[in-house]
Design an enzyme around this catalytic site. Structure first.
Site, PDB file in Angstrom:
ATOM      1  CB  THR A 143      -7.863   4.593  11.300  1.00 60.26           C
ATOM      2  OG1 THR A 143      -6.841   5.180  10.488  1.00 60.26           O
ATOM      3  CG2 THR A 143      -7.838   5.230  12.668  1.00 60.26           C
ATOM      4  CG  HIS A 154      -5.137   8.343   4.210  1.00 54.17           C
ATOM      5  ND1 HIS A 154      -4.742   9.026   3.089  1.00 54.17           N
ATOM      6  CD2 HIS A 154      -5.252   7.050   3.834  1.00 54.17           C
ATOM      7  CE1 HIS A 154      -4.618   8.179   2.083  1.00 54.17           C
ATOM      8  NE2 HIS A 154      -4.918   6.986   2.502  1.00 54.17           N
ATOM      9  CG  ASN A 191      -7.377   1.012   0.435  1.00 53.37           C
ATOM     10  OD1 ASN A 191      -7.916   0.173  -0.265  1.00 53.37           O
ATOM     11  ND2 ASN A 191      -6.163   1.464   0.216  1.00 53.37           N
ATOM     12  CG  HIS A 225      -6.550   5.056  -0.576  1.00 58.61           C
ATOM     13  ND1 HIS A 225      -5.362   4.562  -0.115  1.00 58.61           N
ATOM     14  CD2 HIS A 225      -6.704   4.557  -1.827  1.00 58.61           C
ATOM     15  CE1 HIS A 225      -4.817   3.799  -1.040  1.00 58.61           C
ATOM     16  NE2 HIS A 225      -5.611   3.783  -2.101  1.00 58.61           N
ATOM     17  N   GLY A 226      -8.879   5.814   2.940  1.00 59.10           N
ATOM     18  CA  GLY A 226      -9.316   6.567   4.118  1.00 59.10           C
ATOM     19  C   GLY A 226     -10.754   6.279   4.495  1.00 59.10           C
ATOM     20  CB  ALA A 227     -12.978   3.469   3.754  1.00 63.14           C
ATOM     21  CG  ASP A 242      -2.018   0.904   1.284  1.00 66.81           C
ATOM     22  OD1 ASP A 242      -2.496   1.261   0.199  1.00 66.81           O
ATOM     23  OD2 ASP A 242      -2.450   1.281   2.398  1.00 66.81           O
ATOM     24  CG  HIS A 243      -0.610   4.815   0.629  1.00 63.83           C
ATOM     25  ND1 HIS A 243      -1.065   5.831  -0.174  1.00 63.83           N
ATOM     26  CD2 HIS A 243      -1.657   4.449   1.410  1.00 63.83           C
ATOM     27  CE1 HIS A 243      -2.342   6.055   0.108  1.00 63.83           C
ATOM     28  NE2 HIS A 243      -2.730   5.223   1.048  1.00 63.83           N
TER      29      HIS A 243
HETATM   30  O1  G3H Z   1      -4.430   2.936   2.354  1.00 72.09           O
HETATM   31  C1  G3H Z   1      -5.010   2.760   3.428  1.00 72.09           C
HETATM   32  C2  G3H Z   1      -6.253   3.375   3.768  1.00 72.09           C
HETATM   33  O2  G3H Z   1      -6.473   4.438   2.944  1.00 72.09           O
HETATM   34  C3  G3H Z   1      -6.661   3.411   5.193  1.00 72.09           C
HETATM   35  O3  G3H Z   1      -7.176   4.648   5.624  1.00 72.09           O
HETATM   36  O4  G3H Z   1      -6.768   4.343   8.046  1.00 72.09           O
HETATM   37  O5  G3H Z   1      -8.167   6.202   7.218  1.00 72.09           O
HETATM   38  O6  G3H Z   1      -9.008   3.869   7.095  1.00 72.09           O
HETATM   39  P1  G3H Z   1      -7.839   4.766   7.081  1.00 72.09           P
HETATM   40 ZN    ZN Z   2      -4.601   5.059   1.781  1.00 70.15          ZN
END
Ligand code: G3H
Ligand code: ZN
Length: 277
Positions: A229, A176, A226, A204-206, A81-82
């Site tokens: 957190t 995120h 994704n 992302h950042g779900a 990832d990333h």
């Molecule tokens: O690439 C990972 C995700 O975008 C996780 O994002 O930690 O905000 O759920 P999050």
């Molecule tokens: Zn991400």
């Protein structure tokens, strides 16, 4: 069953579902997420991000995830990832990751295209999938030096055409590492992107997305979502409770047991939301 990203997303497309992709930091959460997927009989994606591979060498975390994925009763993709560095991507490919993300979201368009193409040329002959990003999903932590940017639909179309990526991450309002589900999503922008781009879309950042918006994302045709957190919160908050309730306990194997159950339950909740069928 070890799958690459392209094939696992095909399952999502055929069923009209999104595949949940979870950030994994070690053995405990990898096992818990796979158990969640197996109990629901759904495919799942395990991801190692920069923090994970700073903590544990990419080959070590990679081998753990790949081994567990091969033994799983459901399709499991093992994804880097990333990644912003080609050397790290090469290392992941050598270990056997079945999918890699090149994150060129902070680069000018042409540079992002050129480096993403380089990764595609490296990965595709080995049947390894590639995720790219256009626009930039920001971070809730202000100490992270990062410029967020919404995805322009026309740019997304051009990026997908030029790079031939297997999945495309787009920025439509998520952030995120949010700890509350209060992200404000731009569904009109997402719909426009979807009209122009055939490549499976990734959000992302779900963790910061409300449950009803997660369902809406799937209905809009997003195929990979994704989540990081949310399961770190489940693990960490349960660990804190364990210490509070068992102040004399020092054995981490005992302390981790309920944390793994909490991660499994949280993963199941999210997988269910993304599985409309
Ligand atoms: O690439 C990972 C995700 O975008 C996780 O994002 O930690 O905000 O759920 P999050
Ligand atoms: Zn991400």
């Amino acid at each position: 069953m070890l799958y690459n990203l392209k094939d696992i997303l095909k399952i999502g497309s055929e069923r009209g579902n999104a595949i949940a992709a979870f950030n994994i930091y070690g053995f405990e959460d990898a096992v818990a997420v796979i158990e969640a997927a197996e109990e629901l009989d759904k495919p799942v994606i395990l991801m190692a991000n920069r923090d994970a591979i700073e903590h544990m060498p990419v080959d070590v975390i990679g081998m753990i995830m790949i081994h567990l994925a091969k033994k799983a009763k459901v399709p499991v993709c093992v994804h880097l990832d990333h990644a912003t560095c080609i050397k790290t991507i090469k290392a992941a490919i050598d270990v056997g990751f079945t999918s890699v993300m090149f994150d060129g979201s902070q680069l000018p368009f042409d540079e992002n295209v050129a480096l993403t193409k380089e990764v595609v040329a490296m990965a595709h002959p080995k049947d390894i999938s590639v995720e790219g990003e256009i626009g930039a999903v920001g971070y809730s932590d202000p100490s992270i030096d990062f410029t967020p940017q919404y995805t322009e639909p026309e740019e997304a179309k051009e990026f997908a055409r030029l790079t031939d990526v297997d999945a495309l991450a787009v920025a439509v309002g998520t952030v995120h590492r949010m700890v509350t589900q209060k992200a404000c999503l731009q569904f009109e922008r997402l719909k426009r992107i979807k009209e122009l781009v055939n490549t499976p879309l990734v959000i992302h950042g779900a963790t910061g997305v409300a449950d009803e918006d997660l369902v809406r994302l799937v209905k809009c045709g997003v195929r990979k979502i994704n989540l990081g957190t949310t399961i770190r919160l489940a693990f960490g908050n349960t660990l804190r409770q364990q210490f509070d309730q068992n102040p004399e306990e020092f054995d981490r194997i005992k302390l981790f047991k309920k944390c793994m159950v909490a991660v499994k339950e949280r993963a199941k909740e999210k997988i269910k939301l993304l599985s409309l069928t």
